[in-house]
Design a protein around this motif. Structure first.
Motif, mmCIF file in Angstrom:
data_model
loop_
_atom_site.group_PDB
_atom_site.id
_atom_site.type_symbol
_atom_site.label_atom_id
_atom_site.label_comp_id
_atom_site.label_asym_id
_atom_site.label_seq_id
_atom_site.Cartn_x
_atom_site.Cartn_y
_atom_site.Cartn_z
ATOM 1 N N UNK A 315 -40.077 -17.844 84.091
ATOM 2 C CA UNK A 315 -38.839 -16.922 83.873
ATOM 3 C C UNK A 315 -38.698 -15.882 84.872
ATOM 4 N N UNK A 316 -39.710 -15.476 85.461
ATOM 5 C CA UNK A 316 -39.456 -14.481 86.619
ATOM 6 C C UNK A 316 -39.047 -15.195 87.781
ATOM 7 N N UNK A 317 -38.937 -16.431 87.990
ATOM 8 C CA UNK A 317 -38.795 -16.967 89.132
ATOM 9 C C UNK A 317 -37.525 -18.256 88.801
ATOM 10 N N UNK A 318 -36.832 -17.926 87.673
ATOM 11 C CA UNK A 318 -35.797 -18.560 87.284
ATOM 12 C C UNK A 318 -35.989 -20.473 87.365
ATOM 13 N N UNK A 319 -37.279 -20.509 87.097
ATOM 14 C CA UNK A 319 -37.419 -22.036 86.913
ATOM 15 C C UNK A 319 -37.254 -22.624 85.421
ATOM 16 N N UNK A 320 -36.508 -23.739 85.226
ATOM 17 C CA UNK A 320 -36.231 -24.061 83.941
ATOM 18 C C UNK A 320 -37.334 -24.323 83.138
ATOM 19 N N UNK A 321 -37.334 -23.923 81.765
ATOM 20 C CA UNK A 321 -38.389 -24.495 80.773
ATOM 21 C C UNK A 321 -37.794 -25.181 79.754
ATOM 22 N N UNK A 322 -38.215 -26.177 79.473
ATOM 23 C CA UNK A 322 -37.805 -27.211 78.520
ATOM 24 C C UNK A 322 -38.944 -27.410 77.502
#
Length: 365
Positions: A315-322
């Protein structure tokens, strides 16, 4: 003409092609078995004792003259058999022997420490082995004559005798005329001093040559030692299984693995394409380097607290979480870190990548 069986020169442990493991080397050391050349120890002691003899030669000569004068002056005394005369001799003898002995002992200890790479104490080397009481002449002759070690020892002995003979011949021949000239012109003392110089040169040059040969012997002994500890592929596998089953070793391995993962995990998550979650128990980070691999790789994975940390970093690095429970659990159980996704998961992973690509386009629009 009889033929020699070439099998006698073959390696004793055919099939042992694998280098010994650290565990086997450590176990051999605990048993007192290390790569060591007794000849190198002896030559180092010989070199330093020779140096001491040369350095103390004038003093020793003076002491010898003193004791000879003392005995010649007292040889007609009534109490020639008195204990005092023996004590005087013992005093002179110890005075000359102790310095040389101390240097020899110190040189021997240092040589052993260097070869053993530190102190090594074990009682296993002196434990009686009753199976070795009866001599095995066939194995003895095979080891001493019909092996690389045996041939090297024979060559080494011949080389030492030849080199020392040549050195002695050259030195004596070059100094003989001068020694005889001193004997005729300056007397026995000058000739004796010349002989002492010649012997000193012979000792120094010979000891240096013998040390060089001993160094070659050390490397030969080291090679023989490593070869004797080589393992078959089956032994390597068996040792690995035994170590894996050892709770202490297994605990160390797991601890080291956790430490490594904790250090690499944040970076892997920051660089990931997507993090697939369970959502509370499992998290798996994927990255697809298209120029190197045909499918995505698992670059990090974790459960419980580690999974929550992975989601936070994502979340802190704008990586998508699915969120995909069966996919996250399956990848966590079936795919190791650094491995590519198996074909059975490609369809589901393709759907995930299409989903994050759609989300990325939505965010930009």
């Amino acid at each position: 003409m009889s033929q020699i069986d070439l099998q006698w020169f073959a390696a004793e442990d055919e099939g042992k092609t694998e280098q010994p493991s650290e565990h086997k080397l450590r176990k051999a050391r605990e048993e007192g078995r290390v790569a060591k050349s007794q000849e190198l120890n002896g030559m180092i002691v010989f070199f330093f004792v020779s140096i001491v003899f040369i350095f103390l030669a004038p003093w020793m000569k003076k002491k010898c003259m003193e004791i000879l004068i003392y005995y010649f002056n007292n040889i007609t005394a009534e109490k020639v058999n008195d204990q005092k005369f023996y004590m005087v001799f013992l005093k002179f003898f110890l005075t000359m022997v102790i310095p040389v002995s101390v240097v020899g002992i110190v040189a021997g200890v240092v040589a052993n420490l260097i070869q053993n790479k530190g102190f090594l104490f074990t009682t296993k080397t002196i434990t009686p082995k009753f199976n070795k009481i009866l001599p095995k002449f066939g194995e003895y002759f095979k080891r001493t004559l019909f092996s690389m070690q045996g041939l090297f020892n024979i060559f080494k002995s011949i080389l030492k005798v030849a080199l020392i003979s040549i050195i002695a011949f050259v030195l004596i021949r070059s100094d003989l005329n001068q020694t005889l000239a001193f004997l005729h012109t300056d007397g026995p003392n000058a000739a004796l001093s010349q002989v002492g110089k010649m012997v000193s040169k012979l000792l120094i040059i010979s000891s240096i040559v013998l040390i060089l040969i001993a160094i070659a012997d050390y490397f030969m002994q080291r090679k023989q030692f490593i070869d004797s500890l080589k393992m078959t592929k089956q032994e390597v596998k068996q040792e690995y299984k035994e170590l894996e089953g050892d709770p202490e070793v297994k605990g160390h391995l797991e601890s080291a693995q956790r430490e490594m993962l904790s250090k690499n995990m944040p970076k892997a998550v920051r660089e990931a394409d997507v993090v697939i979650t369970n959502p509370t128990h499992f998290a798996v980070a994927l990255q697809w380097k298209r120029e190197q691999y045909d499918s995505p790789q698992v670059t990090a994975k974790g459960e419980d607290l580690t999974a929550q940390n992975m989601k936070r970093i994502a979340r802190e690095n704008d990586v998508p979480i699915v969120e995909n429970k069966p996919l996250a659990r399956g990848l966590y159980n079936d795919v190791e870190i650094g491995s590519e996704i198996p074909d059975s998961y490609l369809k589901a992973i393709s759907t995930v990548y299409v989903q994050i690509h759609y989300l990325d386009k939505q965010a930009k629009s």
